[in-house]
Design an enzyme around this catalytic site. Sequence first.
Site, PDB file in Angstrom:
ATOM      1  CD  GLU A 104      -2.874  -1.275   2.278  1.00  8.16           C
ATOM      2  OE1 GLU A 104      -2.324  -1.598   3.365  1.00  8.16           O
ATOM      3  OE2 GLU A 104      -4.087  -1.077   2.179  1.00  8.16           O
ATOM      4  CD  GLU A 124      -3.321  -6.386   3.885  1.00  9.75           C
ATOM      5  OE1 GLU A 124      -3.260  -7.212   2.940  1.00  9.75           O
ATOM      6  OE2 GLU A 124      -2.813  -5.260   3.829  1.00  9.75           O
TER       7      GLU A 124
HETATM    8  N1  T1G Z   1       4.366  -7.379  11.834  1.00 10.35           N
HETATM    9  C1  T1G Z   1       5.103  -7.702  12.919  1.00 10.35           C
HETATM   10  N2  T1G Z   1       6.011  -8.714  12.945  1.00 10.35           N
HETATM   11  C2  T1G Z   1       6.166  -9.407  11.798  1.00 10.35           C
HETATM   12  C3  T1G Z   1       5.435  -9.130  10.627  1.00 10.35           C
HETATM   13  C4  T1G Z   1       4.497  -8.053  10.669  1.00 10.35           C
HETATM   14  N3  T1G Z   1       3.791  -7.702   9.604  1.00 10.35           N
HETATM   15  N4  T1G Z   1       5.823 -10.023   9.671  1.00 10.35           N
HETATM   16  C5  T1G Z   1       6.752 -10.813  10.226  1.00 10.35           C
HETATM   17  N5  T1G Z   1       6.972 -10.455  11.501  1.00 10.35           N
HETATM   18  C6  T1G Z   1       7.936 -11.043  12.418  1.00 10.35           C
HETATM   19  C7  T1G Z   1       7.588 -12.489  12.748  1.00 10.35           C
HETATM   20  O1  T1G Z   1       6.666 -12.531  13.823  1.00 10.35           O
HETATM   21  C8  T1G Z   1       8.949 -13.048  13.108  1.00 10.35           C
HETATM   22  O2  T1G Z   1       9.244 -12.566  14.419  1.00 10.35           O
HETATM   23  C9  T1G Z   1       9.898 -12.309  12.164  1.00 10.35           C
HETATM   24  O3  T1G Z   1       9.197 -11.122  11.756  1.00 10.35           O
HETATM   25  C10 T1G Z   1      10.254 -13.138  10.937  1.00 10.35           C
HETATM   26  O4  T1G Z   1       9.004 -13.540  10.356  1.00 10.35           O
HETATM   27  C11 T1G Z   1      -2.688  -1.750   7.009  1.00 10.35           C
HETATM   28  C12 T1G Z   1      -3.323  -4.073   8.164  1.00 10.35           C
HETATM   29  C13 T1G Z   1       7.321 -11.335   5.622  1.00 10.35           C
HETATM   30  C14 T1G Z   1       6.905 -13.460   4.376  1.00 10.35           C
HETATM   31  O5  T1G Z   1       0.668 -10.331   6.764  1.00 10.35           O
HETATM   32  O6  T1G Z   1       4.203 -13.222   5.804  1.00 10.35           O
HETATM   33  O7  T1G Z   1      -0.279  -4.629   6.559  1.00 10.35           O
HETATM   34  O8  T1G Z   1       9.458 -14.817  15.521  1.00 10.35           O
HETATM   35  O9  T1G Z   1       9.434 -16.001  10.662  1.00 10.35           O
HETATM   36  O10 T1G Z   1       9.472 -16.911   7.198  1.00 10.35           O
HETATM   37  O11 T1G Z   1      -3.346  -2.975   5.163  1.00 10.35           O
HETATM   38  O12 T1G Z   1       6.840 -12.871   8.024  1.00 10.35           O
HETATM   39  O13 T1G Z   1      11.493 -13.626  14.674  1.00 10.35           O
HETATM   40  O14 T1G Z   1      10.233 -12.730  16.661  1.00 10.35           O
HETATM   41  O15 T1G Z   1       7.565 -15.152   9.181  1.00 10.35           O
HETATM   42  O16 T1G Z   1      11.100 -15.119   6.352  1.00 10.35           O
HETATM   43  C15 T1G Z   1       0.293  -7.678   6.336  1.00 10.35           C
HETATM   44  C16 T1G Z   1       3.256 -11.206   7.491  1.00 10.35           C
HETATM   45  C17 T1G Z   1       0.167  -7.180   7.733  1.00 10.35           C
HETATM   46  C18 T1G Z   1       2.982 -10.328   6.281  1.00 10.35           C
HETATM   47  C19 T1G Z   1       8.706 -13.323   6.097  1.00 10.35           C
HETATM   48  N6  T1G Z   1       1.535  -8.387   6.156  1.00 10.35           N
HETATM   49  N7  T1G Z   1       4.604 -11.735   7.466  1.00 10.35           N
HETATM   50  O17 T1G Z   1       8.634 -14.722   6.344  1.00 10.35           O
HETATM   51  O18 T1G Z   1       9.975 -14.832   8.506  1.00 10.35           O
HETATM   52  S1  T1G Z   1      -1.392  -6.394   8.027  1.00 10.35           S
HETATM   53  C20 T1G Z   1       1.621  -9.691   6.427  1.00 10.35           C
HETATM   54  C21 T1G Z   1       4.944 -12.755   6.633  1.00 10.35           C
HETATM   55  C22 T1G Z   1      -1.310  -4.980   7.080  1.00 10.35           C
HETATM   56  C23 T1G Z   1      -2.404  -2.959   6.191  1.00 10.35           C
HETATM   57  C24 T1G Z   1      -2.596  -4.251   6.905  1.00 10.35           C
HETATM   58  C25 T1G Z   1       6.335 -13.283   6.786  1.00 10.35           C
HETATM   59  C26 T1G Z   1       7.303 -12.831   5.705  1.00 10.35           C
HETATM   60  P1  T1G Z   1      10.167 -13.498  15.400  1.00 10.35           P
HETATM   61  P2  T1G Z   1       8.926 -14.985   9.709  1.00 10.35           P
HETATM   62  P3  T1G Z   1       9.851 -15.478   7.070  1.00 10.35           P
END
Ligand code: T1G
Length: 653
Positions: A104, A124
């Site tokens: 976004e 999301e």
């Molecule tokens: N927020 C906070 N922490 C996050 C995070 C996030 N979005 N994504 C990953 N982490 C942390 C995760 O908990 C872990 O922490 C570390 O990063 C490594 O993640 C307004 C409302 C990017 C593909 O849904 O899909 O944007 O355990 O083990 O396998 O419209 O993380 O090390 O302490 O998964 O290499 C939308 C979610 C949010 C993406 C990487 N975005 N993340 O995968 O590492 S809502 C998502 C993932 C939003 C807006 C809306 C994956 C990754 P720790 P990991 P990975």
Amino acid sequence: MTAVTIEIENEIAIVTVDNPPVNALGHAVRVGLAEAVAKTDANDAVQAVVLIAAGRTFMAGADISEFGKPLAEPGLPDVVLMIEGARKPWVAAIHGTALGGGLEVALGCHYRVVDPKAKLGVPEVHLGLIPGAGGTVRLPRVVPVAKAAEMVATGKPIGAKDAAACGLANAVAKGDLRADAVTFAQEIAGKDLPVALVDRDPVAPLDPEAWGTVAGKLVAKARGQNSVIRGVDAVADAVRLDGPAALENERAIFIELMEDPQSAALRHVFFAERSVSKVAAIKGVAPRDLRHVGVIGGGTMGAGICVALLLAGLSVTMIERDNDALAAGQKRVADTLSASVKRGLISEDKRTALLGMFVGDFVYDALDTVDLVIEAVFEDMDVKKQVFAELDRVTKPEAVLATNTSYLDVNEIAASVKDPSRVIGLHFFSPAHVMKLLEIVRPDELADDVLATGFALGKMLRKISVPAGVCDGFIGNRILTAYRRECDYMVEDGAAPEEVDAAMKAYGFPMGIFAMQDMAGLDIGWAARKRRAPTRDPNERYVRIADRICELGRFGQKTGSGWFNYPDGSRRGEPDPIVEAIIIEEAAASGVTRRSFSAEEIIERILGAMVSEGEAILAEGIAQSAEAIDVVMINGYGFPRHKGGPMFAAKQG
Ligand code: T1G
């Protein structure tokens, strides 16, 4: 460390976000970006801006850990509007995964240059939400409406080539992303700014009938998940409304979903799937080397494990008892990889390369150099002990020895080798190259670095690894046994098997317990019940219906009938009067007065059985946390993700 920095190179401002591990758009990043817009707009030396991220990925979304807390201004929608309204053109330079709020923000930029390996998406929906910073409004104004709807409703990211083809990316970097983005910025600097996406018309809007078809297909896959349905609504509204009104509409739907219990459940699962693999005992412990793995057994499970290992880049030696069995196992592996090629998951060349790392043998001495052996032979303790005796003889002392048993005593297997500390349980779920769950079973003598090796393997295989103590069924199968017993009770008490299955499907399971047993084969459970018979509590109620079905040789789909009848080899079971007669006979013999059951009561009883067994598993230390139980039941046993798992669902009430 500053979350957002600005450097200026030849009149181009490079704005860098640096917020490890995934550059989530937390408060500090949002403040930094807002300031960067103001500073670059005010600086006459700046002709254009490149927005790039440090580390392994462009912004991977809003910071999910901030959800549910009071919003700290500026909110992400406002930051995106600031960038979109900047006086200087902003070029997003995208690598890694630009997801959710990350994409976004990139949509607020005037242009997007992507690394060839980048992925762009709005996942999301997997958190029970929809994009909340303009994604449902700007996406259908830059890519065709149908594409936007699919990205929002499925959460599936698209690659760089696809992004360039559909208009989401303006260019794919040929060399260094940063340098290419700067060159792109220099080329557009000084030109008129493009019309902001939010002020454009939708791309390739569909007539009502065509939209109905597109939306219908997407909503049909919702399986009770509100965010899928509301995501499709949001895109439809965004096409109908003008930009500003559509942004307001999206915000309202986003807030509605943020308060939906399904989103709380899905956010719980997101973090639970990451926390379960954190085991104190292996913090700072180096795993042993993992390059070459032996697999004993080329059946469905053994072959699936071989494929999973090969796809993770490991070399594999399969051992079977004779040439025919070995050839059959090798064919299973080759055919599975062919299916992956057909589904576009790997190329034909990749398949050839993987098969080049795969050898078969039927003498154990071929395992003298392997780092790890995974045994996947018949579920019989004597057979397994023979296998481990051979492994003890031929493998190097530091090789890790793993059993894939799903319920046998891993301590007993460990005790059968000279050094029990190198024996671990790696319980894969079939098909092993597809199912994400891996139960890592910890026998009493297990060495910490062997446990660390198990988790390192799980990460290489991109599995969700859950530690489990030694007991009959570890975590998942033990809970399955408990709630299957409860379902047998309900069937004897009056609930038809098809009613139990229907209630489970309505709750969100992909299939009911009876259809699932017919698919897996009733003989497996029958053998387990016979094994447990000598130690079964005589005071515990025992329902004989399933045994009587098995005594008729009805083992499910593979024999054409089980709990249900499968006429002419169909895979859709039909209620069978023979089973109904057995149920009525057994109820009478047990003195049960049968009665009807509502779907609510059926689910309540199933959840109750899961939770009470889960509490026992926690009390015995078999599972480290309630989250571990939720993660196992979701990723190995079809528990609906948007319910959060049995322990979470029970807490939500
Ligand atoms: N927020 C906070 N922490 C996050 C995070 C996030 N979005 N994504 C990953 N982490 C942390 C995760 O908990 C872990 O922490 C570390 O990063 C490594 O993640 C307004 C409302 C990017 C593909 O849904 O899909 O944007 O355990 O083990 O396998 O419209 O993380 O090390 O302490 O998964 O290499 C939308 C979610 C949010 C993406 C990487 N975005 N993340 O995968 O590492 S809502 C998502 C993932 C939003 C807006 C809306 C994956 C990754 P720790 P990991 P990975």
